[in-house]
Write an enzyme that holds these catalytic residues in place. Sequence first.
Site, PDB file in Angstrom:
ATOM      1  N   ALA A  11       1.009  -1.432   0.014  1.00 40.85           N
ATOM      2  CA  ALA A  11      -0.357   0.027  -0.196  1.00 40.85           C
ATOM      3  C   ALA A  11       0.437   1.055  -0.229  1.00 40.85           C
ATOM      4  CB  ALA A  11      -0.695   0.144   1.475  1.00 40.85           C
ATOM      5  N   ARG A  16       8.869   8.193  -3.009  1.00 47.62           N
ATOM      6  CA  ARG A  16      11.354   9.000  -2.932  1.00 47.62           C
ATOM      7  C   ARG A  16      11.418   7.763  -4.141  1.00 47.62           C
ATOM      8  NH1 ARG A  16      14.627   7.519   1.468  1.00 47.62           N
ATOM      9  NH2 ARG A  16      13.021   5.621   2.258  1.00 47.62           N
ATOM     10  N   THR A  79       2.268  -0.928   8.972  1.00 48.83           N
ATOM     11  CA  THR A  79       2.464  -2.236   8.600  1.00 48.83           C
ATOM     12  C   THR A  79       1.294  -3.584   9.174  1.00 48.83           C
ATOM     13  OG1 THR A  79       4.305  -3.091   9.550  1.00 48.83           O
ATOM     14  CG2 THR A  79       4.421  -2.668   7.531  1.00 48.83           C
ATOM     15  N   ASP A 103       7.969  -4.622  -1.806  1.00 46.76           N
ATOM     16  CA  ASP A 103       9.193  -3.211  -2.852  1.00 46.76           C
ATOM     17  C   ASP A 103      10.333  -4.150  -2.516  1.00 46.76           C
ATOM     18  OD1 ASP A 103       9.325  -3.600   0.079  1.00 46.76           O
ATOM     19  OD2 ASP A 103       8.935  -0.946  -0.068  1.00 46.76           O
ATOM     20  N   ALA A 422      12.060  -8.856 -61.816  1.00 43.44           N
ATOM     21  CA  ALA A 422      12.172  -7.861 -61.355  1.00 43.44           C
ATOM     22  C   ALA A 422      11.734  -7.092 -61.634  1.00 43.44           C
ATOM     23  CB  ALA A 422      13.782  -8.091 -61.463  1.00 43.44           C
TER      24      ALA A 422
HETATM   25  C1  UD1 Z   1       9.453  -2.830   7.423  1.00 43.56           C
HETATM   26  C2  UD1 Z   1       9.470  -2.777   9.478  1.00 43.56           C
HETATM   27  C3  UD1 Z   1      11.608  -3.059   8.567  1.00 43.56           C
HETATM   28  C4  UD1 Z   1      11.802  -3.922   8.183  1.00 43.56           C
HETATM   29  C5  UD1 Z   1      11.568  -2.951   6.862  1.00 43.56           C
HETATM   30  C6  UD1 Z   1      11.581  -4.215   6.001  1.00 43.56           C
HETATM   31  C7  UD1 Z   1       7.385  -2.253  10.169  1.00 43.56           C
HETATM   32  C8  UD1 Z   1       7.368  -1.631  11.133  1.00 43.56           C
HETATM   33  N1  UD1 Z   1       9.503  -2.161  10.077  1.00 43.56           N
HETATM   34  O1  UD1 Z   1      10.148  -1.020   7.941  1.00 43.56           O
HETATM   35  O2  UD1 Z   1      11.737  -4.152  10.764  1.00 43.56           O
HETATM   36  O3  UD1 Z   1      13.056  -3.899   8.503  1.00 43.56           O
HETATM   37  O4  UD1 Z   1      10.468  -3.494   6.817  1.00 43.56           O
HETATM   38  O5  UD1 Z   1      11.966  -3.404   4.684  1.00 43.56           O
HETATM   39  O6  UD1 Z   1       7.239  -3.249   9.926  1.00 43.56           O
HETATM   40  N2  UD1 Z   1       2.940  -0.670   4.241  1.00 43.56           N
HETATM   41  C9  UD1 Z   1       1.822  -1.037   4.369  1.00 43.56           C
HETATM   42  N3  UD1 Z   1       0.756   0.041   4.714  1.00 43.56           N
HETATM   43  C10 UD1 Z   1       1.904   0.769   5.353  1.00 43.56           C
HETATM   44  C11 UD1 Z   1       2.472   0.517   5.741  1.00 43.56           C
HETATM   45  C12 UD1 Z   1       3.291   0.153   5.011  1.00 43.56           C
HETATM   46  O7  UD1 Z   1       1.136  -1.487   3.284  1.00 43.56           O
HETATM   47  O8  UD1 Z   1       0.365   1.285   6.116  1.00 43.56           O
HETATM   48  C13 UD1 Z   1       3.837  -2.015   2.920  1.00 43.56           C
HETATM   49  C14 UD1 Z   1       4.872  -0.925   2.528  1.00 43.56           C
HETATM   50  O9  UD1 Z   1       4.122  -0.757   0.415  1.00 43.56           O
HETATM   51  C15 UD1 Z   1       6.142  -2.179   2.136  1.00 43.56           C
HETATM   52  C16 UD1 Z   1       6.571  -2.566   3.249  1.00 43.56           C
HETATM   53  O10 UD1 Z   1       4.817  -3.000   4.100  1.00 43.56           O
HETATM   54  O11 UD1 Z   1       5.615  -2.729   1.052  1.00 43.56           O
HETATM   55  C17 UD1 Z   1       6.896  -2.298   4.881  1.00 43.56           C
HETATM   56  O12 UD1 Z   1       6.789  -0.510   4.576  1.00 43.56           O
HETATM   57  P1  UD1 Z   1       7.248   0.303   5.012  1.00 43.56           P
HETATM   58  O13 UD1 Z   1       7.296   1.841   5.649  1.00 43.56           O
HETATM   59  O14 UD1 Z   1       8.777   0.154   3.483  1.00 43.56           O
HETATM   60  O15 UD1 Z   1       8.480  -0.152   6.647  1.00 43.56           O
HETATM   61  P2  UD1 Z   1       9.561  -0.278   6.238  1.00 43.56           P
HETATM   62  O16 UD1 Z   1       9.669   1.315   7.849  1.00 43.56           O
HETATM   63  O17 UD1 Z   1      10.992   0.181   5.576  1.00 43.56           O
HETATM   64 CA    CA Z   2      11.201  -0.633   3.692  1.00 47.32          CA
END
Ligand code: UD1
Ligand code: CA
Length: 456
Positions: A11, A16, A79, A103, A422
């Site tokens: 989501a 960036r 998450t 991702d 031709a």
């Molecule tokens: C998260 C982990 C972190 C880990 C890292 C690895 C948590 C709190 N932290 O951090 O420990 O080392 O991934 O990459 O989980 N997403 C949603 N909805 C939301 C938030 C996020 O679908 O409300 C999805 C994002 O699209 C992404 C994934 O969850 O695919 C991870 O979210 P992101 O914000 O990248 O988490 P990080 O801060 O990187």
């Molecule tokens: Ca991430």
Amino acid sequence: MKNIHALILAAGDGKRMKSKHPKVLCRVLFKPMIRWVADACAESGIESLAVIVGEHGDEISAVLPDSVSFFVQKERLGTAHAVMCAREFLKKNGGDTLVLCGDAPLIDAAVIRDSLKLHRERHNAVTVITAEVDDPGSLGRIVRDGDRVKGIVEARDCTPEQLEIHEINSGAYWFDTKKLLEVLGRIGHNNAQQEYYLTDSLRLLSEAGEAVGGFVAADADITLGANDRKDLCRLNDIARRKIIEKHMANGVEFVNTDGILIGADVEIGCDTAILPGTILRGKVVIGEDCVIGPDTLIENSTVGDGCRIDACRIYQSTLHNGVTMGPFCHIRPNTEICDGVHIGDFVEVKNSVIGDETHIAHLTYVGDSDVGKKVNFGGGVITVNYDGKYKHRTTVGDRAFIGCNSNLVAPVKLGNRCFTAAGSTITEDVPDNSLAIARNRQVNKIGWMEHKEMKD
Ligand code: UD1
Ligand code: CA
């Protein structure tokens, strides 16, 4: 293993990346990141797959199989909140659920299977997939007590000692689905980002006396994610190297890998050589003993054994065995090129079948045509397939000889063993074994130049 499911979190908008599209649609080796993740799930035997999407869910569903279910997370509250949006999916399935990030495309089926094995052997409530990395940066740190994982602390919330931990959270976890459902409602948002962290579930389950484990991936690269275009380029480099090395292990020859990009869904037979500047993308199958390149692009196509393709572009087509092509040919979609065909420089073929051992040596356009066996096209032949409104087909029989600079105005049929003079513009069908001449006879005006005034 049975009763295994997966939930991909996707989501995030990924500001960036500076893209108009959701971040998980950014491509690694021509394939959207989320497809890498979904393909790894499918390959590992996952039975049902759901994806949590934000605003542009329809763009994401367009690149995934129909069997995938989608849940929308309207507000991005973290998450754990994202997982909660798929509560119905979790309830329906039971068993074990792999939660992973859309991702982080390099996760592979072997790690998914091996971590599940550990998860089940230890009867864990949750098993996080981790890696030891030199620079843990902003990633969540794994806090352990020997073999047991006590919790995951986000970098923002770490003590100085915790920041020194080099074992990181990949963002992928196997959960006992029932226990995940139980703990989800107890996760709060008392942290630096005021978000509902899925990572808190590990601490809560551990505190409740459940078994919580970690699976350390031997190759830390599989845990890498991409937040910006620079990360994405790094993932491309890593994926590119891994794929080329896999083909080398299968007996494919690379004299040098400069400019060679091979997608994840490409098969290549042994003793085939791939030369610099070659791009193979989409679903491509190449046989044995071929030489592909230099400077060749092949997309969603099949190439048989013993083919030689030099500096060509080939899209959505099939080449059988022993075909030689190039330099500089353009093979457009829906073309079938049969055994032993030779296609030379500056030839374009589209939506056509070219029979065995036919030669199209130079400067020719063959479109919407059914060409027989052992036909010879002279230089400069054009199938005139478009009348400005409609496209029409051209048929050429076996062993026909098409003279240089003939125009074959479709719809038109040329019989077996016929011959066109031709420079002919052929508008009528030509019977078998016949010569067709469709041009004016040459007139020589003797002495004409003697009366013409010209500069020396
Ligand atoms: C998260 C982990 C972190 C880990 C890292 C690895 C948590 C709190 N932290 O951090 O420990 O080392 O991934 O990459 O989980 N997403 C949603 N909805 C939301 C938030 C996020 O679908 O409300 C999805 C994002 O699209 C992404 C994934 O969850 O695919 C991870 O979210 P992101 O914000 O990248 O988490 P990080 O801060 O990187
Ligand atoms: Ca991430």
